[in-house]
Design a protein around this motif. Structure first.
Motif, short mmCIF file in Angstrom:
data_model
loop_
_atom_site.label_atom_id
_atom_site.label_comp_id
_atom_site.label_asym_id
_atom_site.label_seq_id
_atom_site.Cartn_x
_atom_site.Cartn_y
_atom_site.Cartn_z
N ASP B 194 34.09 24.47 79.92
CA ASP B 194 33.58 25.45 79.02
C ASP B 194 32.23 25.99 78.91
OD1 ASP B 194 36.11 24.96 78.14
OD2 ASP B 194 35.48 23.63 76.16
N GLU B 195 31.26 25.10 79.39
CA GLU B 195 29.85 25.61 79.86
C GLU B 195 29.72 26.78 80.78
OE1 GLU B 195 30.80 22.12 79.87
OE2 GLU B 195 30.30 21.94 77.86
N GLN B 196 30.68 26.50 81.96
CA GLN B 196 30.38 27.48 82.70
C GLN B 196 31.13 28.81 82.12
OE1 GLN B 196 32.68 25.79 86.19
NE2 GLN B 196 32.34 27.48 87.50
N ILE B 197 32.22 28.80 81.47
CA ILE B 197 32.69 30.19 80.86
C ILE B 197 31.90 30.81 79.80
CG2 ILE B 197 34.67 30.75 79.08
CD1 ILE B 197 36.31 28.68 80.53
N ALA B 198 31.09 29.83 79.18
CA ALA B 198 30.05 30.45 78.37
C ALA B 198 28.98 31.19 78.92
CB ALA B 198 29.45 29.39 77.15
N ARG B 199 28.55 30.70 80.02
CA ARG B 199 27.60 31.06 80.84
C ARG B 199 28.44 32.38 81.59
NH1 ARG B 199 26.57 26.87 83.31
NH2 ARG B 199 27.73 27.38 85.24
N GLU B 200 29.48 32.59 82.22
CA GLU B 200 29.90 33.42 83.15
C GLU B 200 30.57 34.51 82.15
OE1 GLU B 200 32.38 31.58 85.89
OE2 GLU B 200 30.84 30.56 86.59
N CYS B 201 31.13 34.24 81.06
CA CYS B 201 31.69 35.01 80.26
C CYS B 201 31.16 34.97 78.79
CB CYS B 201 33.16 34.82 79.93
SG CYS B 201 34.00 34.55 81.73
N PRO B 202 29.92 35.78 78.71
CA PRO B 202 29.25 35.83 77.21
C PRO B 202 30.02 36.63 76.34
CG PRO B 202 28.21 37.24 78.98
CD PRO B 202 29.21 36.48 79.66
N TRP B 203 31.17 37.32 76.83
CA TRP B 203 31.72 38.20 75.84
C TRP B 203 32.93 37.16 75.23
CZ3 TRP B 203 36.70 37.62 77.79
CH2 TRP B 203 36.84 37.05 79.20
N ALA B 204 33.58 35.98 75.78
CA ALA B 204 34.46 35.37 75.32
C ALA B 204 34.52 34.77 73.92
CB ALA B 204 34.70 34.03 76.28
N VAL B 205 35.64 34.65 73.32
CA VAL B 205 35.90 34.45 72.10
C VAL B 205 36.35 32.68 72.07
CG1 VAL B 205 37.51 34.33 69.92
CG2 VAL B 205 36.68 36.27 71.28
N THR B 206 35.08 32.04 71.77
CA THR B 206 35.08 30.46 72.15
C THR B 206 34.98 29.85 70.85
OG1 THR B 206 32.74 30.46 72.59
CG2 THR B 206 34.28 30.86 74.51
N GLY B 207 34.62 30.57 69.76
CA GLY B 207 33.91 29.72 68.52
C GLY B 207 32.60 30.25 68.80
N ARG B 208 31.72 30.72 67.79
CA ARG B 208 30.62 31.22 67.78
C ARG B 208 29.55 29.96 67.74
NH1 ARG B 208 26.99 32.10 63.38
NH2 ARG B 208 28.61 31.88 61.86
#
Lengths: 256, 363, 177
Positions: B194-208
């Motif tokens: 999840d950390e990687q996704i937050a870093r690589e996909c700053p557009w992702a809808v992950t919960g703000r």
């Protein structure tokens, strides 16, 4: 007394929910959506869930829900919100994933997605605004339109021999083992607003606890579509909608 | 390091490769001739090993929207289907393209139109390469011709999809889906954190998270001026892809006087015909587009200056030929040989089509 | 070396799995292989066929118009594929249920009474292995040990007790030619 003396926390009796931003809402005056948006914002904040919430917005009047509530959102295609929510929740099980849908979105074009998400017991909450009409496109017949109700596409009233019957989809959903909580609420009086808020909170808690699918139907008004004043709409809703869509829990089975 | 060579169907290879790539989720609905993708994933139970989610949806409409929902959160998500099911997915594909979401869609084509046949076809070329759903959009289309490529293009498709934030389609046909041949699967990669996704996909809808504003994944923009800006942004991405990602393979083109252009398994049938023809001294070559979009326009234009004629062979009534003709710009005659309804031509028929259209080739 | 083989018969006769065993054996012998089936409802009771190519060089097309060897298990398949055997090629067929025997004179034709042998061995499951034995006798493209390795790998452990019966069936097929 100066304004500074009044603006003290101990004097505060009401404030706009923190998550509800200052974007002017496009909803018509008197519309139920504004109240439900406020409740959703309050509940998320009170649960401390603003950092894990993912809302899925519909196509319909609430299409811009994401413009008003400051959480992460996905805008789904018409009717597909439960499938979109399924994808988001399955891959992010720790998140609070909910859909916010109208009657056309949930009970007409999206019936299959709604029923199957509920039947799988997806751990999502569904907020379902039932105002018996298509508001955004200009007041056409909805699946929940009452018999005899005049709409843009039933100008002489809904005829069940032509258009079928008002669809009580929440009753259908309550039959499915995948749903844990199905309730029908309204927001036309302060008391009903309080009850609706408690229902939304319960639905969101169920989602996080993994109890299955929760559905909160809000029987709502559409004064523009119904072509009545907001006050008259509330009266009409109590008189005509409530007999067809009686308020109360259809299922409350969260202790499984 | 010793690589394990296995024998498997193209459809099975896709399932294995998806797990090895570290795909986060697969959502699909059974349809011949690709049901082995879902069946293999269910049998391999990747949720027990990599944590990959596998779900049989209630329809292709639901599948593609589950992909949309999953991809919105920055995860690597895919689906697979065959022609009629892909038609049902067009709405969702348009949203995924407009949402600038990475995702992989596998289409193991069967013959249409309508319910059609379950036998192999390439009649979804137009649908795949020209957008397919509503609005101006494209996505990357990869055409595997071997079981090895079925496996390899899962990784390639996802890599490109994430690089350009666009869906990618693996456009196969019933032959390469159903046939078995040798395959070497890629090494197992871990799923992204999840950390990687937050870093690589700053557009992702992950919960703000604390400190960032809301991420909203929407394709709606009622302000025409802003919607045009969005469209210009999509088009700029497509130009970049056209510039950088054209892939193709040439066979016997060095001295070719005639050229076949064919993709997928049909390219292999052409190649067999060419091998036979070369033994008779007939100088014929093959260009196999690997990316159908972006299309190898420049490469075909170059070969058009060298050859006397081009034969486009497809399992359809003539779809890719339009792109070949656009590339050739009338320099040499371009003819088509196609079979439909699930009929697969054999190498002899393919060669006969060349001689029928270019009698001089059969000297 | 390249062998292009078609196996054709009714669905349920083990046509596809016979091809698969052959292809797996090719894999263990280090050959290039392709296995291209007819698929769909044909698998269930209709006609079924599979094209297997074994080669020591890369294989271009998995779909062919002529074959080095045909293994034919019913009349429809004989009618369809007899003419597609390359001159000098091999046609193996089970005469059981065949009304019009093959007539070509430019190929080698071997009737193999596999159905009768199956009945004699009282094991319907090994029918296709008898034919595989015949094929391997005439076309020693792969080693019988490679076949058994492939089979062992393909079968779940609980079925490994069936391996000797399969080996026996292959040997029986070899004798029948």
């Amino acid at each position: 007394m100066k304004p500074e003396d009044i603006k003290r926390s101990e004097n505060k009796v009401y404030c706009k929910p923190e998550l509800l931003n200052d974007t002017p809402m496009h909803y018509c005056p008197g519309c139920s959506h504004g109240v439900v948006h406020k409740l959703v914002s309050e509940v998320i904040k009170e649960m401390g869930a603003e950092h894990i919430a993912i809302g899925v917005a519909p196509v319909g009047c609430a299409v811009f829900a994401y413009s008003y509530i400051d959480i992460d959102w996905i805008e789904a295609a018409h009717g597909r919100a439960p499938a979109v929510a399924t994808g988001a929740k399955r891959l992010n099980p720790s998140r609070l994933v909910f859909t916010y849908q109208g009657d056309g979105d949930l009970a007409a074009i999206g019936t299959a997605e709604t029923i199957h998400a509920a039947n799988r017991g997806e751990n999502i909450a569904i907020i379902f605004i039932n105002n018996a009409i298509y508001g955004m496109t200009g007041g056409q017949m909805a699946p929940t339109t009452l018999e005899g109700q005049v709409t843009a596409t039933t100008p002489y009233g809904r005829r069940v021999d032509l258009n079928g019957y008002p669809l009580k989809i929440s009753n259908l959903l309550a039959q499915l083992p995948g749903t844990c909580y199905v309730t029908r609420q309204a927001v036309h009086t302060p008391a009903s607003v309080r009850k609706a808020k408690a229902a939304i909170r319960k639905a969101f808690e169920n989602s996080l606890a993994g109890h299955g699918t929760s559905v909160v139907e809000i029987v709502s008004t559409c004064n523009s579509g119904w072509k009545m004043s907001p006050a008259k709409s509330n009266e009409w809703m109590v008189e005509h909608m409530f007999p067809e869509y009686p308020l109360g829990d259809l299922k409350n089975d969260t202790e499984r | 390091m010793k690589q394990e060579v296995q024998l498997m169907k193209g459809n099975e290879a896709i399932a294995h490769a998806a797990i090895r790539y570290g795909v986060d989720g697969y959502f699909g609905y059974p349809i011949t001739p690709q049901s082995e993708v879902l069946e293999t994933l269910e049998a391999l139970m990747p949720w027990e090993t990599t944590g990959m989610v596998v779900l049989q949806a209630e329809s292709e409409v639901a599948s593609i929207n589950m992909v949309y929902g999953g991809a919105s959160t920055g995860k690597a998500v895919m689906t697979s289907s065959s022609s009629p099911g892909i038609s049902l997915m067009q709405e969702g594909l348009s949203y995924i393209a407009a949402g600038e979401l990475p995702a992989l869609i596998v289409n193991v084509m069967r013959g249409g139109p309508g319910l059609g046949t379950i036998q192999p076809s390439q009649s979804d070329y137009f649908q795949a390469t020209k957008g397919g759903g509503h609005g101006d959009y494209h996505y990357i289309v990869l055409a595997p011709s071997t079981v090895q490529e079925m496996a390899d293009f899962v990784a390639l498709g996802f890599d490109l999809a994430f690089k350009y934030r666009t869906p990618a389609m693996l456009l196969a046909d019933g032959i390469v889906g159903q046939m078995m041949e040798k395959v070497v699967l890629p090494e197992q990669r871990p799923r992204r954190t999840d950390e990687q996704i937050a870093r690589e996909c700053p557009w992702a809808v992950t919960g703000r998270p604390e400190g960032r504003g809301p991420n909203v994944l929407t394709t709606l923009e009622l302000d025409s001026a802003r919607m045009e800006v969005n469209n210009h942004r999509y088009q700029a991405t497509y130009r970049k892809i056209e510039e950088n990602e054209v892939r193709y393979q040439e066979y016997f083109t060095d001295d070719a006087e005639y050229l076949f252009v064919a993709f997928g398994s049909i390219a292999r049938i052409c190649l067999k015909a060419i091998e036979d023809a070369r033994q008779r001294g007939i100088k014929v070559g093959l260009l196999r587009p690997i990316t159908l979009w972006p299309f190898p326009t420049k490469e075909i234009a170059r070969l058009a200056q060298q050859v006397k004629g081009i034969m486009v062979v497809e399992l359809n009534a003539g779809q890719m030929i339009e792109d070949v003709r656009l590339a050739v710009e009338g320099r040499v005659p371009v003819h088509h040989y196609g079979r439909m309804g699930g009929i697969v031509p054999n190498p002899q028929e393919v060669m006969d089509s060349l001689f029928a259209n270019f009698p001089d080739a059969d000297k | 070396m390249k062998k292009e083989i078609i196996i054709a018969g009714f669905g349920g006769q083990g046509v596809l799995s016979m091809g698969k065993i052959l292809a797996s054996a090719g894999l263990y012998d280090g050959l290039e292989v392709t296995w291209m089936p007819s698929y769909g409802p044909e698998q269930r009771g209709g006609t079924a066929n599979v094209t297997v190519v074994l080669s020591d060089t890369p294989i271009s097309s998995p779909v062919l118009d002529s074959y080095d060897t045909a293994v034919i298990l019913n009349q429809q398949s004989l009618d369809k594929f007899e003419q597609k055997v390359k001159p000098g090629g091999v046609l193996i067929y089970d005469p059981y249920g065949i009304h019009h025997a093959p007539t070509r004179t430019d190929i080698s034709i071997y009737p193999v009474e596999a159905m009768e042998a199956t009945i004699a061995l009282k094991n319907a499951k090994i029918y296709n292995m008898i034919l595989l034995g015949a094929l391997l006798k005439l076309n020693p493209v792969v080693d019988i040990d490679a076949v058994m390795t492939g089979l062992k790998k393909a079968l779940p452990e609980r079925h490994h007790h069936l391996l000797p019966a399969n080996r026996e069936a292959i040997m029986r097929g070899m004798e029948l030619v």
